[in-house]
Design an enzyme around this catalytic site. Structure first.
Site, PDB file in Angstrom:
ATOM      1  N   GLU A  65      16.588-114.368  -4.573  1.00 43.37           N
ATOM      2  CA  GLU A  65      17.030-114.315  -3.176  1.00 43.37           C
ATOM      3  C   GLU A  65      17.384-115.701  -2.657  1.00 43.37           C
ATOM      4  O   GLU A  65      18.390-115.878  -1.970  1.00 43.37           O
ATOM      5  CB  GLU A  65      15.964-113.675  -2.293  1.00 43.37           C
ATOM      6  CG  GLU A  65      16.369-113.615  -0.833  1.00 43.37           C
ATOM      7  CD  GLU A  65      16.044-112.292  -0.174  1.00 43.37           C
ATOM      8  OE1 GLU A  65      16.437-112.138   0.986  1.00 43.37           O
ATOM      9  OE2 GLU A  65      15.433-111.427  -0.802  1.00 43.37           O
ATOM     10  N   ASP A  73      21.210-116.673  -1.367  1.00 42.87           N
ATOM     11  CA  ASP A  73      21.510-117.156  -0.019  1.00 42.87           C
ATOM     12  C   ASP A  73      22.305-118.453  -0.056  1.00 42.87           C
ATOM     13  O   ASP A  73      23.323-118.605   0.625  1.00 42.87           O
ATOM     14  CB  ASP A  73      20.210-117.387   0.761  1.00 42.87           C
ATOM     15  CG  ASP A  73      19.563-116.098   1.229  1.00 42.87           C
ATOM     16  OD1 ASP A  73      20.188-115.040   1.080  1.00 42.87           O
ATOM     17  OD2 ASP A  73      18.433-116.155   1.745  1.00 42.87           O
ATOM     18  N   SER A 124      20.834-109.038   2.222  1.00 44.71           N
ATOM     19  CA  SER A 124      20.594-110.466   1.994  1.00 44.71           C
ATOM     20  C   SER A 124      21.825-111.132   1.400  1.00 44.71           C
ATOM     21  O   SER A 124      21.938-112.360   1.429  1.00 44.71           O
ATOM     22  CB  SER A 124      19.416-110.666   1.037  1.00 44.71           C
ATOM     23  OG  SER A 124      18.219-110.207   1.600  1.00 44.71           O
ATOM     24  N   ASP A 157      29.915 -98.561  14.811  1.00 41.82           N
ATOM     25  CA  ASP A 157      28.949 -97.536  14.410  1.00 41.82           C
ATOM     26  C   ASP A 157      27.656 -98.219  13.968  1.00 41.82           C
ATOM     27  O   ASP A 157      27.662 -99.410  13.639  1.00 41.82           O
ATOM     28  CB  ASP A 157      29.515 -96.652  13.290  1.00 41.82           C
ATOM     29  CG  ASP A 157      29.889 -97.441  12.041  1.00 41.82           C
ATOM     30  OD1 ASP A 157      28.977 -97.964  11.375  1.00 41.82           O
ATOM     31  OD2 ASP A 157      31.098 -97.548  11.740  1.00 41.82           O
ATOM     32  N   GLY A 202      32.213 -94.456  11.443  1.00 44.00           N
ATOM     33  CA  GLY A 202      33.345 -93.794  12.078  1.00 44.00           C
ATOM     34  C   GLY A 202      34.259 -94.831  12.688  1.00 44.00           C
ATOM     35  O   GLY A 202      34.007 -96.045  12.594  1.00 44.00           O
ATOM     36  N   ASP A 251      37.841-102.024   9.833  1.00 47.98           N
ATOM     37  CA  ASP A 251      36.999-100.923  10.285  1.00 47.98           C
ATOM     38  C   ASP A 251      36.572-100.075   9.083  1.00 47.98           C
ATOM     39  O   ASP A 251      37.415 -99.605   8.317  1.00 47.98           O
ATOM     40  CB  ASP A 251      37.775-100.065  11.291  1.00 47.98           C
ATOM     41  CG  ASP A 251      36.881 -99.119  12.065  1.00 47.98           C
ATOM     42  OD1 ASP A 251      35.646 -99.196  11.896  1.00 47.98           O
ATOM     43  OD2 ASP A 251      37.416 -98.310  12.855  1.00 47.98           O
ATOM     44  N   VAL A 252      35.280 -99.911   8.909  1.00 45.20           N
ATOM     45  CA  VAL A 252      34.745 -99.103   7.807  1.00 45.20           C
ATOM     46  C   VAL A 252      34.418 -97.720   8.368  1.00 45.20           C
ATOM     47  O   VAL A 252      33.555 -97.584   9.234  1.00 45.20           O
ATOM     48  CB  VAL A 252      33.487 -99.753   7.198  1.00 45.20           C
ATOM     49  CG1 VAL A 252      32.941 -98.907   6.054  1.00 45.20           C
ATOM     50  CG2 VAL A 252      33.803-101.168   6.715  1.00 45.20           C
ATOM     51  N   GLY A 256      35.884 -97.515  15.012  1.00 47.84           N
ATOM     52  CA  GLY A 256      35.264 -98.416  15.972  1.00 47.84           C
ATOM     53  C   GLY A 256      33.857 -98.789  15.545  1.00 47.84           C
ATOM     54  O   GLY A 256      33.508 -98.772  14.361  1.00 47.84           O
TER      55      GLY A 256
END
Length: 563
Positions: free
Chosen positions: A272, A276, A475, A543, A539, A517-518, A541
């Protein structure tokens, strides 16, 4: 009566049995999974405890954060200095005097404060601490993948009632060091690799988010960025150099960190910590980078709390901080959560951009009075941080559109009400989503998160000189998004503009401009018949799985370059 006998009389009054209160009655005191007790701590063993002193003018601080963070405000970008913040929140003279006398009477020594004077850290023996904090009983514990050692009390503590207006909580008693939630998948076998990739690397990120070789730091500004480590692990400069040798050939970069705040041990590198540093410095390429490192801390200290103290004691700090730490909201006392939230507010007032990982448990799940509910995470749920969720490629071997990474943390706080900056976006989601979970599972009026997202699945990391594939978790997405914001700060500084500061008010005003947008996928939650493991779904916009979406760097740069 001499001064010492006066102090002893004061201490006797303070510890008188019935005149006491519990600062954190709702703090969870269960031993975390994987931890075991090694027995009682020796009465003469030394402990370092941190006392959070009651602050002043917190409401005014909140108003100033709004003023300096809202592009429509005449005070936008006119951030406070650390000294300004100290003048505002410094505890009253009565609070400072009362707490100092109490600690002196108890035998506390080597006490030191911070610039804002709202924390006081002192050394006491276990015997003194258990007398001072009625009910506390300190044990040695060990746990976690790194066999971390900690001294903690699983018993509730009480303070003299006379201190109720003066002390918020005492750090170093209950909260255990965090453990990593990173996942590593087995490397898939793919026949033929033409046009394919076998995991996320800096070049994959730069291709997906439309960065060019010119999208790097100029090396001519005071711009800087930072990541914070709270796990008992290290990064190695040699791993960073090898990572950049393998994956950094097509863009200018730095191969060593500018500053380590804390202590870097000589043990094995942690995945980790390596992740990072490597992805903050490859996304925010060629920008000076700090690492806040908790290894070497005393066993009685809370690493996250120590980081907050560092922020309250440094006048010049990096503009962007990425943090992969989180706890379940319900595992922390309301007093602790509210006070930490004020510390995050102090950072926002100073123009710092704090990005927190949304977590790797989807909506989470726990049972309350026999009924399942989703389980929000903190500080991801703080209204004063920008929270980063996670995505995957639709085709895991090609640079394609992104979908939800099912582990991406997200949801609604049970502690903080919905801030005004996200009212419109969240209301629209709640009124239009065709796949909402039952209303009993979440607090629809709470602060909703995440705010944004980035790829969180299938990263390559170099740790202990070994390239490791398919590392996943928010992370990973958090330092990537942080690095891109550092590049935008670079452009702003070169143009004479202030750094971005607390991003959320501006982000929500722009309605997702500059972000992909996902709209496909849901994250995980309770494995029961009612929701069948499904939490919230993405959805159009905003979410509560991917926020506003993932960065399209040229468009995001344009969106955030307006004064």
């Amino acid at each position: 009566m001499g001064p010492r006998s006066g102090l002893l009389g004061l201490f006797a009054l303070f510890v008188a049995g019935k005149c006491s209160y519990s600062p954190e009655p709702d703090q969870q005191r269960r031993l975390p999974p994987g931890w075991v007790s090694l027995g009682r701590a020796d009465p003469e063993e030394e402990l370092s405890l941190t006392f959070a002193l009651r602050q002043q003018n917190v409401k005014r601080l909140s108003e100033l954060v709004q003023a300096v963070s809202d592009p429509g405000s005449p005070r936008y970008g006119k951030y406070l200095t650390l000294e300004d913040v100290a003048e505002l929140v410094r505890p009253s003279p009565l609070t400072l005097h009362t707490v100092q006398k109490w600690l002196l009477a108890a035998g506390a020594r080597n006490c030191h404060s911070v610039t804002t004077q709202d924390f006081l850290t002192c050394w006491l023996s276990v015997r003194q601490a258990e007398l001072l904090l009625s009910g506390a009983e300190f044990h040695h514990y060990v746990g976690g993948p790194a066999e971390t050692h900690a001294v903690r009390s699983l018993h509730p503590y009480r303070l003299p009632k006379a201190l109720a207006p003066h002390v918020d909580f005492v750090g170093g008693l209950h909260r255990f060091p965090p453990t990593s939630t990173l996942r590593q998948h087995p490397e898939p076998q793919v026949p033929g690799t033409v046009g394919l990739h076998l995991g996320v690397t800096p070049s994959v990120i730069r291709k997906r988010y439309n960065l060019t070789a010119q999208d790097v730091g100029s090396g001519t500004t005071n711009n800087s960025q930072a990541c914070a480590q709270f796990l008992e692990q290290y990064f190695h400069d040699s791993d960073l150099a090898e990572f950049m040798r393998l994956f950094g050939g097509d863009f200018a970069h730095q191969a060593s960190v500018a500053r380590v705040v804390g202590q870097q041990g000589r043990g094995r590198a942690g995945i980790e910590a390596s992740l990072d540093v490597e992805y903050l410095m490859s996304a925010g390429a060629n920008i000076s980078t700090w690492v806040y490192s908790s290894p070497g801390r005393h066993e009685s200290q809370e690493p996250f709390l120590q980081w907050l103290l560092l922020l309250s004691n440094e006048s010049a700090l990096p503009y962007v901080h990425t943090v992969s730490y989180g706890d379940d909201e319900d595992s922390l006392s309301s007093t602790y959560i509210q006070r930490v939230n004020t510390e995050l507010m102090k950072a926002a007032a100073r123009g710092l951009t704090l990005l927190f990982a949304s977590g790797d448990s989807g909506a989470g799940c726990w049972s309350v009075s026999g009924r399942h509910q989703f389980r929000p995470s903190f500080p991801a749920s703080s209204p004063y941080v920008t929270t980063v969720g996670g995505t995957s490629f639709q085709n895991p071997f090609r640079v394609t559109d992104e979908v939800v990474d099912y582990i991406s943390g997200g949801g609604f706080s049970n502690v903080f009400p919905r801030p005004s900056y996200q009212e419109e976006a969240v209301t629209r989601y709640l009124s239009s989503s065709p796949h909402l979970p039952p209303s009993s599972y979440f607090n629809a009026s709470g602060r909703a998160y995440p705010d944004v997202a980035a790829l969180s699945d299938g990263y390559w990391v170099v740790s202990n000189h070994v390239p490791i594939p398919w590392v996943s978790g928010t992370s990973a997405s958090t330092p990537v998004f942080g690095g891109l914001l550092s590049l935008i700060n670079e452009h702003r500084i070169l143009r004479g503009l202030p750094p971005l500061g607390f991003l959320n008010p501006r982000l929500y005003q722009k309605h997702g401009a500059g972000l992909f947008d996902v709209t496909r996928g849901c994250h995980e939650s309770c494995l029961n018949e009612e929701v069948e493991g499904q939490g919230f779904c993405s959805g159009p916009g905003w979410d509560p799985v991917t926020g506003w979406g993932t960065p399209n760097f040229p468009a995001l740069l344009k969106t955030l370059m307006n004064p």
